[in-house]
Write a protein that holds these residues in place. Structure first.
Motif, PDB file in Angstrom:
ATOM      1  N   HIS A  70       0.848  -1.192   0.000  1.00 17.13           N
ATOM      2  CA  HIS A  70       0.000   0.000   0.000  1.00 17.13           C
ATOM      3  C   HIS A  70       0.885   1.244   0.000  1.00 17.13           C
ATOM      4  N   PRO A  71       0.634   2.204  -0.894  1.00 15.71           N
ATOM      5  CA  PRO A  71       1.386   3.461  -0.848  1.00 15.71           C
ATOM      6  C   PRO A  71       0.976   4.270   0.372  1.00 15.71           C
ATOM      7  N   VAL A  72       1.933   4.966   0.984  1.00 20.24           N
ATOM      8  CA  VAL A  72       1.651   5.774   2.173  1.00 20.24           C
ATOM      9  C   VAL A  72       2.304   7.142   2.032  1.00 20.24           C
ATOM     10  N   LEU A  73       1.713   8.119   2.693  1.00 20.78           N
ATOM     11  CA  LEU A  73       2.207   9.493   2.709  1.00 20.78           C
ATOM     12  C   LEU A  73       2.366   9.925   4.158  1.00 20.78           C
ATOM     13  N   SER A  74       3.510  10.535   4.488  1.00 17.45           N
ATOM     14  CA  SER A  74       3.751  10.944   5.870  1.00 17.45           C
ATOM     15  C   SER A  74       2.748  12.004   6.300  1.00 17.45           C
ATOM     16  N   GLN A  75       2.541  12.123   7.591  1.00 25.30           N
ATOM     17  CA  GLN A  75       1.544  13.043   8.127  1.00 25.30           C
ATOM     18  C   GLN A  75       1.799  14.475   7.704  1.00 25.30           C
ATOM     19  N   GLY A  80      -8.521   6.312   4.072  1.00 25.96           N
ATOM     20  CA  GLY A  80      -9.363   6.206   5.257  1.00 25.96           C
ATOM     21  C   GLY A  80      -8.750   5.405   6.388  1.00 25.96           C
ATOM     22  N   TRP A  81      -7.503   4.982   6.248  1.00 24.83           N
ATOM     23  CA  TRP A  81      -6.807   4.276   7.317  1.00 24.83           C
ATOM     24  C   TRP A  81      -5.312   4.598   7.193  1.00 24.83           C
ATOM     25  N   GLY A  82      -4.515   4.101   8.090  1.00 24.70           N
ATOM     26  CA  GLY A  82      -3.092   4.381   8.020  1.00 24.70           C
ATOM     27  C   GLY A  82      -2.318   3.736   9.151  1.00 24.70           C
ATOM     28  N   ARG A  83      -1.075   4.163   9.310  1.00 32.53           N
ATOM     29  CA  ARG A  83      -0.192   3.759  10.389  1.00 32.53           C
ATOM     30  C   ARG A  83       0.172   5.009  11.168  1.00 32.53           C
ATOM     31  N   PRO A  84       0.685   4.875  12.389  1.00 28.35           N
ATOM     32  CA  PRO A  84       1.074   6.073  13.151  1.00 28.35           C
ATOM     33  C   PRO A  84       2.025   6.958  12.343  1.00 28.35           C
TER      34      PRO A  84
END
Length: 236
Positions: free
Chosen positions: A21-26, A136-140
């Motif tokens: 899954h691609p993720v983007l930092s906060q 709609g979801w993520g990691r810390p």
């Protein structure tokens, strides 16, 4: 007698395939990926080293543990994983297997990897993807992203494919569902005709559609505020 696995010394790093899954930092300054199974709680960048997810002090991959990065030999096998409901919004990664690795019948377990290409599927509505938007979801500290067309963004946190490649760095290539490839703000050879040294026409069209969708959303919000009046009360 202690059994030893046969050693391989390839002249070039092996290539493998996996989904993530691609993720983007906060704060929106970094981009990366998070796995779909073991180690999925630990986002990684384009170039990354594996560690034991169980907190053990041995180097990954260890023969008596299942730690380390995982990938399969065959692209079709990895693509088949995208058919399951929980993986529909994942992307297909082509990776270089670096460092120590253990070869299995269907793939590798290894110590280091470089993500070369991320292939993004279509939006949930079936339209070609123009951006990666908040899933709609993520990691810390990280927002999980999902493919989205310009019409389905609806004001969600999002980043264009070119923007994601630029934030991820290390010359990551992002492949849209129609085969367009972008890396940062550079046009890659297989991306089709375009102006030398810049984005091609298809990429510019996708960026324009993304900007137009955002503008339409802002205009709709301004219109709603205008109807309520300066004090917040409805007019009329």
């Amino acid at each position: 007698m202690r059994l030893r696995l046969p050693e391989e010394r390839p002249t070039e790093p092996p290539t493998g395939y996996k989904i993530a899954h691609p993720v983007l930092s906060q704060d929106g300054t970094r981009a990366g990926f998070t796995g779909v199974s073991l180690g999925g709680a630990l986002p990684y960048g384009v170039l990354a080293d594996a560690s034991c997810v169980y907190g053990l002090r041995h180097q990954a991959p260890h023969r008596r543990c299942d730690c380390g990065f995982h990938c399969v030999h065959d692209r079709t096998t990895a693509e088949a994983l995208l058919c399951t409901a929980e993986h529909r919004t994942a992307v297909l990664l082509e990776v270089l297997v670096l460092g120590r690795y253990i070869r299995f019948e269907r793939g590798f377990r290894y110590a280091r990897q470089r993500v070369r290409t991320a292939t993004v599927g279509p939006c949930a509505c079936g339209t070609v993807t123009a951006a990666l938007a908040d899933a709609g979801w993520g990691r810390p500290g990280w927002h999980a992203l999902a493919p989205s067309c310009a019409g389905c963004l609806r004001g969600r946190t999002s980043v264009s494919l070119a923007g994601f490649a630029r934030l991820a760095g290390d010359r990551l290539r992002v492949v849209a569902g129609d085969g367009l490839r972008v890396a940062g703000d550079e046009l890659l050879p297989a991306a089709g005709p375009g102006a030398p040294g810049g984005l091609g026409v298809p990429e510019l069209v996708a960026e324009a559609a993304l900007l137009q969708a955002r503008l339409d959303w802002f205009q709709s919000q301004l219109a709603r505020l205008g109807e309520r009046g300066p004090g917040g009360a409805p007019q009329g």
